[in-house]
Each structure stands twice: as C-alpha cells, then as structure tokens.
Design an enzyme around this catalytic site. Structure first.
Site: not given
Length: 322
Positions: A119, A143, A147
């Site tokens: 991402s 988050y 990643k």
C-alpha cells in the site's frame, strides 16, 4: 501447476482471479470469508482458513502441495486505517502473522514465487508529489506499519535465497469489471460518495482551501482492472527471471481532486447534489500522486482506464448489489 490467491473472494482478489481464469490458468483460493464473497469466485477450490492461526501452516502447506501451486498472490489482510488505530494488536497478528505463516507454508511446499499486496500507506504523509519508490517510508498508522514490515519480512525471505517476490504499493483503487466483482462496502471515497448520492444526501468533503486548482485534496485513483493486470504483469516478470525491484507503485501518475470524483459520480448517477464542505482532517496532504515510472520500465505495465471509467463501473456495481 496453479496459482494460489489469498483473499481471493475479496474485491481486489476476485478481479485477479477472474483475469487468471481468462488466461486459462488454474487458480485456487484461500479466504476466511469474513469479508470475501463466494459469488465472486464460483467453482474454485477453496481453503477456508484464518491465515493468522498457527494451524494455518500445515493446512496451507498441504493445500498447496495438493493443488501443485507454483506461485502465490497475497491479498488476505485487514485494511481499515481507523480500525488499525483502535485494534493495533489485531492488525499485527492478522497482517504480519498471516504473512509469516504463509511464507513458512510456501517454503515447506517449495513454492518460491510471491506477489504481495502492499500500500501507499507505507509512505505516511509524503513530502512532495509525485511519490517515487525511493521516497521515505514513514507510515503513520498500524495498517501502514504492517504493510511496510510485511515488505521487509518478504525481503528477508528473498535474501535467504528460496523466494522471488515483489510488493505492489497501491494508491487509491476504485471501479469494477462487473457488478458481481464490485466493492460493496462504503469504506473508501468512491463508494462512500455513491452511498450518499443514493440516499439523496450531500457527500462530505473535508477541506476546500488546499493549494490545488479547486482547493480540495488530489489523489491518484487507479481502476481495479488496471490494478489486477499489474499483479499478473509482476507475476509474469518474476517467472521470466527478470531483474526486478522489490517494490512498485501502482497508480496512474495523475491525480483527481475530491470534487472531481464527486462530479464524476454525480454525472453517471444523473443526480446533481452539492457536497457539504467540512473542516480539513488532520494529516491529509494536499496532493498524493504516484510516480509510476518504475512499473512502466521494469514490469511493462501502465494504467489504461480513467476516473470516468471508475465512476461508471462503481455506480453500476453498487446499484446492482444493493
């Protein structure tokens, strides 16, 4: 031989599965079906399991051996930023723990090819735009951290010599190849605006005083079809033995403002609703657009579809499934 797609019943994963089937290749799935929808991927072998569980390693190893898997495309992960802030341990367990279990199973099953769903969240709040892969990686939420650390875990496995892999850093994904494959959750800008328009309510726009042509934030929106094609381009490049970078930006290289996205969705809906302008949200950069040069040069991939294509297909999908 076959390709394993984790999270294959999800929004993005199912688009990749569809393309693999169109190419006449065998594909098998892993999905816990918490958010995945089987209607998107009928008639395919499925291992329904939570990758974060310790039992996933032997089960996944056996599944890959049974179906003669020779490559994996890994989507299965949690992806909501506010949820990751509220439940960081859960995100680390599911996103990083699930990836670790997948890598252990791949090594045990002698599967040495991986494309990883990463991402643009790894960049955090980038300074300047367009954003190249060499930009500082400084995620600002759990988050994004999962990643980035996932990429680092994969790089460590590659350094061991048994794995070839690339990570694809998505920018903003929208659109659908068909209503069946469409995004059915209002968790990102495009479906959130559609939900408001359908309800006859005004979409919310956070800030109209940025240093951009219309004062609203500009983001790089890539059609999910283009994104799916990028995964297969990456997979083909690995299998061809090309010298590749570890990570690639996947976007269009151009941006659309929030108001432009709202206008596009109003046009395809035939409903003109003026948005409500609210104060800026903390941490929203004025412009985040991908530098996609590396993907074009090394993967031979370039986006084809426009924001209008995304708006039309997203609208049609939402109307057909709600």
């Amino acid at each position: 031989m076959s390709i394993l797609v984790t999270g294959g019943a999800g929004y993005i994963g199912s688009h990749v599965v569809s393309l693999i089937r169109d190419r006449g290749e065998d594909v098998v799935l892993v999905d816990d079906l918490k958010t995945g929808i089987l209607e998107r991927v009928p008639g395919l072998p499925l291992l329904q399991i939570d990758l974060g569980e310790s039992a996933a390693v032997p089960a996944l190893t056996e599944f890959m051996q049974q179906h003669r898997v020779d490559a994996v495309i890994h989507f299965a992960a949690r992806k909501q930023v506010p949820e990751s802030v509220a439940e960081p341990a859960r995100y680390y367990r599911d996103n990083l723990g699930g990836l670790a279990n997948l890598l252990m199973a791949m090594e045990a099953a002698s599967v040495g090819t991986l494309v990883f769903s990463s991402s643009a969240a790894v960049y955090g709040e980038p300074e300047g735009s367009p954003v190249a892969e060499t930009a500082t990686t400084a995620p600002i939420n759990p988050y994004g951290e999962t990643k980035l650390f996932g990429e680092k875990l994969i790089e460590a496995a590659v350094a061991c010599g048994w794995l070839r892999a690339v990570s694809l850093r998505y920018f903003n994904v929208a659109g659908a190849a068909s209503p069946t494959l469409s995004d059915r959750q209002a968790l990102n800008l495009v479906p959130m605006v559609i939900e408001k328009i359908v309800a006859g309510e005004a979409p919310r726009v956070f800030g109209d005083d940025y240093s951009t042509p219309d004062g609203t934030c500009i983001r790089d929106f890539v059609h999910v079809i283009d994104l799916a094609e990028a995964h297969l381009a990456a997979l083909d490049a690995i299998k061809a033995g090309k010298t590749l970078s570890s990570a690639y930006n996947i976007g269009t290289g151009t941006g659309s403002s929030v108001l432009e996205v709202v206008d596009a969705l109003c046009r395809v809906s035939g409903r003109q609703i003026s948005p409500v302008i609210e104060p800026r949200r903390a941490g929203d950069p004025a412009m985040v657009v991908a530098d996609v040069t590396l993907a074009e040069q090394e993967l031979g991939w370039k986006s084809r579809l426009t924001i209008d294509d995304m708006a039309r297909s997203a609208w049609d999908g939402w109307i057909a499934t709600h």
